[in-house]
Design a protein around this motif. Sequence first.
Motif, PDB file in Angstrom:
ATOM      1  N   ASP A  59      -4.411   7.337  -3.376  1.00 35.54           N
ATOM      2  CA  ASP A  59      -2.990   7.234  -3.038  1.00 35.54           C
ATOM      3  C   ASP A  59      -2.560   8.277  -2.011  1.00 35.54           C
ATOM      4  OD1 ASP A  59      -2.617   5.115  -4.748  1.00 35.54           O
ATOM      5  OD2 ASP A  59      -2.070   6.374  -6.452  1.00 35.54           O
ATOM      6  N   ARG A  60      -3.498   8.907  -1.367  1.00 40.25           N
ATOM      7  CA  ARG A  60      -3.199   9.970  -0.426  1.00 40.25           C
ATOM      8  C   ARG A  60      -3.269   9.420   1.000  1.00 40.25           C
ATOM      9  NH1 ARG A  60      -4.116  15.798  -1.008  1.00 40.25           N
ATOM     10  NH2 ARG A  60      -4.905  15.285  -3.060  1.00 40.25           N
ATOM     11  N   THR A  61      -2.256   9.745   1.796  1.00 40.03           N
ATOM     12  CA  THR A  61      -2.217   9.389   3.212  1.00 40.03           C
ATOM     13  C   THR A  61      -2.302  10.670   4.027  1.00 40.03           C
ATOM     14  OG1 THR A  61      -0.864   7.429   2.789  1.00 40.03           O
ATOM     15  CG2 THR A  61      -0.867   8.285   5.031  1.00 40.03           C
ATOM     16  N   ILE A  62      -3.259  10.727   4.940  1.00 37.67           N
ATOM     17  CA  ILE A  62      -3.496  11.929   5.753  1.00 37.67           C
ATOM     18  C   ILE A  62      -3.375  11.537   7.211  1.00 37.67           C
ATOM     19  CG2 ILE A  62      -5.158  13.729   6.369  1.00 37.67           C
ATOM     20  CD1 ILE A  62      -6.392  13.240   3.544  1.00 37.67           C
ATOM     21  N   GLY A 115       0.839  -1.191   0.000  1.00 41.31           N
ATOM     22  CA  GLY A 115       0.000   0.000   0.000  1.00 41.31           C
ATOM     23  C   GLY A 115       0.869   1.234   0.000  1.00 41.31           C
ATOM     24  N   ASN A 116       0.259   2.401   0.143  1.00 40.36           N
ATOM     25  CA  ASN A 116       0.996   3.643  -0.028  1.00 40.36           C
ATOM     26  C   ASN A 116       1.800   4.042   1.202  1.00 40.36           C
ATOM     27  OD1 ASN A 116       1.293   5.516  -2.251  1.00 40.36           O
ATOM     28  ND2 ASN A 116       0.615   7.094  -0.812  1.00 40.36           N
ATOM     29  N   PHE A 117       1.617   3.337   2.328  1.00 43.32           N
ATOM     30  CA  PHE A 117       2.417   3.612   3.517  1.00 43.32           C
ATOM     31  C   PHE A 117       2.801   2.291   4.168  1.00 43.32           C
ATOM     32  CE2 PHE A 117      -1.822   3.167   5.268  1.00 43.32           C
ATOM     33  CZ  PHE A 117      -1.606   2.476   6.449  1.00 43.32           C
ATOM     34  N   LYS A 174       8.340   4.735  15.599  1.00 40.49           N
ATOM     35  CA  LYS A 174       6.994   4.507  15.069  1.00 40.49           C
ATOM     36  C   LYS A 174       6.869   5.302  13.778  1.00 40.49           C
ATOM     37  CE  LYS A 174       5.000   3.959  19.700  1.00 40.49           C
ATOM     38  NZ  LYS A 174       4.014   4.500  20.678  1.00 40.49           N
ATOM     39  N   GLY A 175       7.637   4.892  12.797  1.00 40.47           N
ATOM     40  CA  GLY A 175       7.731   5.644  11.557  1.00 40.47           C
ATOM     41  C   GLY A 175       6.671   5.247  10.541  1.00 40.47           C
ATOM     42  N   ILE A 176       5.938   6.224  10.049  1.00 38.65           N
ATOM     43  CA  ILE A 176       4.991   6.006   8.953  1.00 38.65           C
ATOM     44  C   ILE A 176       5.688   6.464   7.679  1.00 38.65           C
ATOM     45  CG2 ILE A 176       2.698   6.474   8.044  1.00 38.65           C
ATOM     46  CD1 ILE A 176       1.881   7.359  10.872  1.00 38.65           C
ATOM     47  N   ALA A 177       6.193   5.528   6.903  1.00 39.27           N
ATOM     48  CA  ALA A 177       6.849   5.856   5.645  1.00 39.27           C
ATOM     49  C   ALA A 177       5.786   5.984   4.568  1.00 39.27           C
ATOM     50  CB  ALA A 177       7.861   4.783   5.271  1.00 39.27           C
ATOM     51  N   VAL A 178       5.729   7.142   3.920  1.00 38.67           N
ATOM     52  CA  VAL A 178       4.679   7.443   2.946  1.00 38.67           C
ATOM     53  C   VAL A 178       5.318   7.637   1.576  1.00 38.67           C
ATOM     54  CG1 VAL A 178       2.813   9.020   2.316  1.00 38.67           C
ATOM     55  CG2 VAL A 178       3.288   8.549   4.732  1.00 38.67           C
ATOM     56  N   GLY A 192       8.297   2.866  -4.845  1.00 41.18           N
ATOM     57  CA  GLY A 192       8.374   4.291  -5.105  1.00 41.18           C
ATOM     58  C   GLY A 192       9.776   4.801  -5.339  1.00 41.18           C
ATOM     59  N   ASN A 193       9.870   6.116  -5.490  1.00 39.82           N
ATOM     60  CA  ASN A 193      11.149   6.801  -5.670  1.00 39.82           C
ATOM     61  C   ASN A 193      11.294   8.028  -4.774  1.00 39.82           C
ATOM     62  OD1 ASN A 193      10.464   5.847  -8.860  1.00 39.82           O
ATOM     63  ND2 ASN A 193      12.441   5.267  -7.998  1.00 39.82           N
ATOM     64  N   ALA A 194      10.244   8.353  -4.010  1.00 36.56           N
ATOM     65  CA  ALA A 194      10.312   9.506  -3.105  1.00 36.56           C
ATOM     66  C   ALA A 194       9.418   9.238  -1.900  1.00 36.56           C
ATOM     67  CB  ALA A 194       9.863  10.781  -3.820  1.00 36.56           C
ATOM     68  N   TRP A 195       9.927   9.575  -0.697  1.00 39.11           N
ATOM     69  CA  TRP A 195       9.219   9.242   0.529  1.00 39.11           C
ATOM     70  C   TRP A 195       9.421  10.332   1.589  1.00 39.11           C
ATOM     71  CZ3 TRP A 195      12.765   6.313  -2.028  1.00 39.11           C
ATOM     72  CH2 TRP A 195      12.301   5.163  -2.693  1.00 39.11           C
ATOM     73  N   MET A 196       8.456  10.428   2.483  1.00 42.16           N
ATOM     74  CA  MET A 196       8.623  11.174   3.720  1.00 42.16           C
ATOM     75  C   MET A 196       8.265  10.247   4.870  1.00 42.16           C
ATOM     76  SD  MET A 196       7.241  14.987   2.735  1.00 42.16           S
ATOM     77  CE  MET A 196       7.532  15.721   4.327  1.00 42.16           C
ATOM     78  N   LEU A 197       8.852  10.544   6.044  1.00 40.22           N
ATOM     79  CA  LEU A 197       8.692   9.680   7.202  1.00 40.22           C
ATOM     80  C   LEU A 197       8.140  10.492   8.361  1.00 40.22           C
ATOM     81  CD1 LEU A 197       9.239   6.795   8.278  1.00 40.22           C
ATOM     82  CD2 LEU A 197      11.498   7.587   8.989  1.00 40.22           C
TER      83      LEU A 197
END
Length: 911
Positions: free
Chosen positions: A336-339, A187-189, A227-231, A243-248
């Motif tokens: 594909d959006r994580t909020i 999934g996306n995260f 407790k990292g949510i990698a998105v 993917g090719n780009a992420w924020m944590l």
Amino acid sequence: MKLKFDAKQALVFLFIALACENNSDKKTTMEISADGFILQESDLPAYEKNIDHRGLLEALGDRHGESMRTGEHIYTNTCATCHGDPEQEGSLPTAFKFWEGTFKVGNDPYSIYQTLTRGHGAMPPQVNLTPVEKYDVIHYIRETFVAPENPTQYLALNEAYLAGLPAGSSMGPEPREYKPWAEMDYGNFLINTYELVPADAAPRQRSTGPVQPLPDEDFSKANFAYKGIAVRLDEGSGGVAAGNAWMLFDHDLMRVAGGWTGEGFIDWEAILFNEKHNISPRTIGELHFENETGPGWAHPRSGTFEDPRFQARDGRRFGPLPRDWAQYKGLYEYEDRTIVSYTVGDTPVLETFGVAYSGDRPVFTRTLNLSPSGELLKMRVAPVGTEVALMGSGAELVEENGYQLLHVTATDPIKIKLFLAAPGFTGLQEYVRNAAPAESLSAFISGGPARYPQLLETAIIPGEQEGAFQVDILNPPFNSPWKNQLRLSGLDFFKDRNKGVVCATDGDVWLVEGFTENEGKLTWQRIASGLFQPLGIKVINEEIFVTCRDQIVRLQDYNGDGETDFYESFNSDHQVTDHFHEFAMGLQADAEGNLYYAKSARHAREALVPQHGTLLRVSPDGERTDIIATGFRAANGVCLNPDGTFIVTDQEGHWNPMNRINWVEEGGFYGNMFGFNPPADSTDSGMEQPLVWVERERDRSPSELLWVDSKKWGALNGKLLSFSYGYGKIYLVPFEKLDGQVQGGIVELPLPRFATGVMRGRFNPEDGHLYLCGLSAWGSTQPQLGGLYRIRMTDTPVNLPVGIQAQEDGVLLTFTEKLDENSVENLDNFTVATWDLLRSRKYGSKHYNEQELPLEAAELGRDGKSVKLKIPGIQPTWVMEIHYSLESESGEAVEGLIQNTIHKLGEASSL
């Protein structure tokens, strides 16, 4: 030919399903075909339709030696686990024996190839093997076992046979290293513990050595998001791993830990990814910005960023921020959006993440919607030097103590957007002037289109075993389009008992239908993904709760399509460190609504946080977590007892001379001196004693216990079962209570081993059958990654001992059925042995004071079921084993072994 996967990977990942080409159909079918195959021909990859089977078989003559070596490697490291060899039976006694059996599908190479490729009956498809590798192992089996040992089943190849094979021109793909953990669509995260590092980071520190406990590494400068949510930020299929780009986002601290880009997501170094111990995954690629480990927002009233959380011995701080400071509420998914949803003080915040490009340079974005606040709110955005810009009103950027801070001053709801780029990025302000403004996120929190619309159907293979139990195999969806590993770790049922939920430790939750309708198939719907090592699940008032390593999640479906729209953080009090071993295990609920789970300690190390090695209780509203028992090493789940106590298993290791089943009282300490703040008394009298010490030969890793709650289980109704993760078995646990001490033993149910380790079980109140799920990852001998099973009791007598009492003059056993008196009175039909263990900081224990105890007499009681073994000089003992070989009153063999522990001796009784 060089094999491209190592033995360990082959063993662990042998049964992972192949992801077939995605299709847009609403339902994907995986029924057992008329010829018994699990996968249909339409489920197979396209290259299977053009395989040159004749060419592959003819090539075996030219490469006989290489093929035999490769085939032996595959068989020894994968197939032998289940099938064994003529000298050593495999772990699944029902698995086909090539040296003596009759092939069910066909004894020719092509028929065997079909069995390997498509799976048959209880054998899943071997989808990680290429066509060349499949024919290599077939060649080895035929020449090593079939030809010399089972010649009537050996089909010699000739021109007529070869000419009749399907025509094709391809040898199939080249062998490759198999990395299912990196190929799965999460999934996306994906929530996990991650270490953020630059591309040129130094190698990890990993403490080793013979002296235990191991010393702590110096991680004071490391940037862990525990407790990292990698998105995933870029568009495309395949989920976060593709993917090719992420924020944590770190939901302990409500901070964005960093943003990175590159080919490849993380290095996958972790126990449940590539099986590496004592390690957590690192980011790979280019780290464009990062924030140090600390609160993302200042305290809303004091304005300080000083971290108030629990400080461990090594100086690090763990756990969530205080609730009055900030609290993680959960996350929404919309396409594909994580909020992310959280509060700062009393102010609700919604935040989402994105990336855009100026040329080939990434610009990371954070969009925030904040409700009105009556006070100044301050957020750390990035260190000074990182290029930062702000779009929107009601907030401003301020530099303070080496950081760029966001000051929120508005008294009205605001929508703002932050832009972040690596130091040296030029033209950010100009880029922002042309960027899209911050949007309202409220439109994305009520449920969106289904992300996993395919429904997957799988076949139920009914058990036809003789005896008291029949086992149905409820196949998981091996041909999942998301390449799920399906390591099943928990299950429960809804009020409609035909429906249930199953979680998998790889992050998924599945809605499964078809348990009680008896139509021979199940329907699987993927309803959640990306969670952090789910290892327990419970349905309460039709709501789904999941135990994860970082939190207990309540799954919320807002639009009725079954899928989770909001991953609500029901409780996130979990104290998570980087250590690989601190699994959060099981989930149960009492009548008042309290939730219970167990948290393991650090392996070979002293605890860092109070929760290490504990049994935990969460209040019905999720607002409070209490530690109710301590001293566990690797506590795999929890069982609630009718009297309000608990049962928690533990595993052999440091301070655990052997596995133990613990009858747990609130406030008890259960022996692990490496736990947090252990008692000063390290002797055996300083801990609570287990119900039974479980020898590794019986079970190398017990999991969870379960009370039998089914009239269909006859004499076993109301009794206690113990599941074996280590060996894929089930044990009955007869016990007694003397002067407040519970003691007893284990007796194996007459069942073949399951292909997986058995993790969790539930009785279905409608059909009265026992449903089990299992997995194999760490510490299990069983080769299949995941499985789901149903056990039905027949009318055949079970002939098991269900009661045990240790008395001053011997042991009293009570069986389910009446026994033959002559067989009971024959002392040659019994063997009783005892030995002691030594509890210390060393791992496990050898046997001490081994002895075989003489029997004075064996008597059958008036009820015909009670057997008194009179043992002169019987004494309390760590371990006793009673072998018996008897006959029932009707002449059936009654053979078995009870392994038990005696702490106290009760008064002698007469039969």
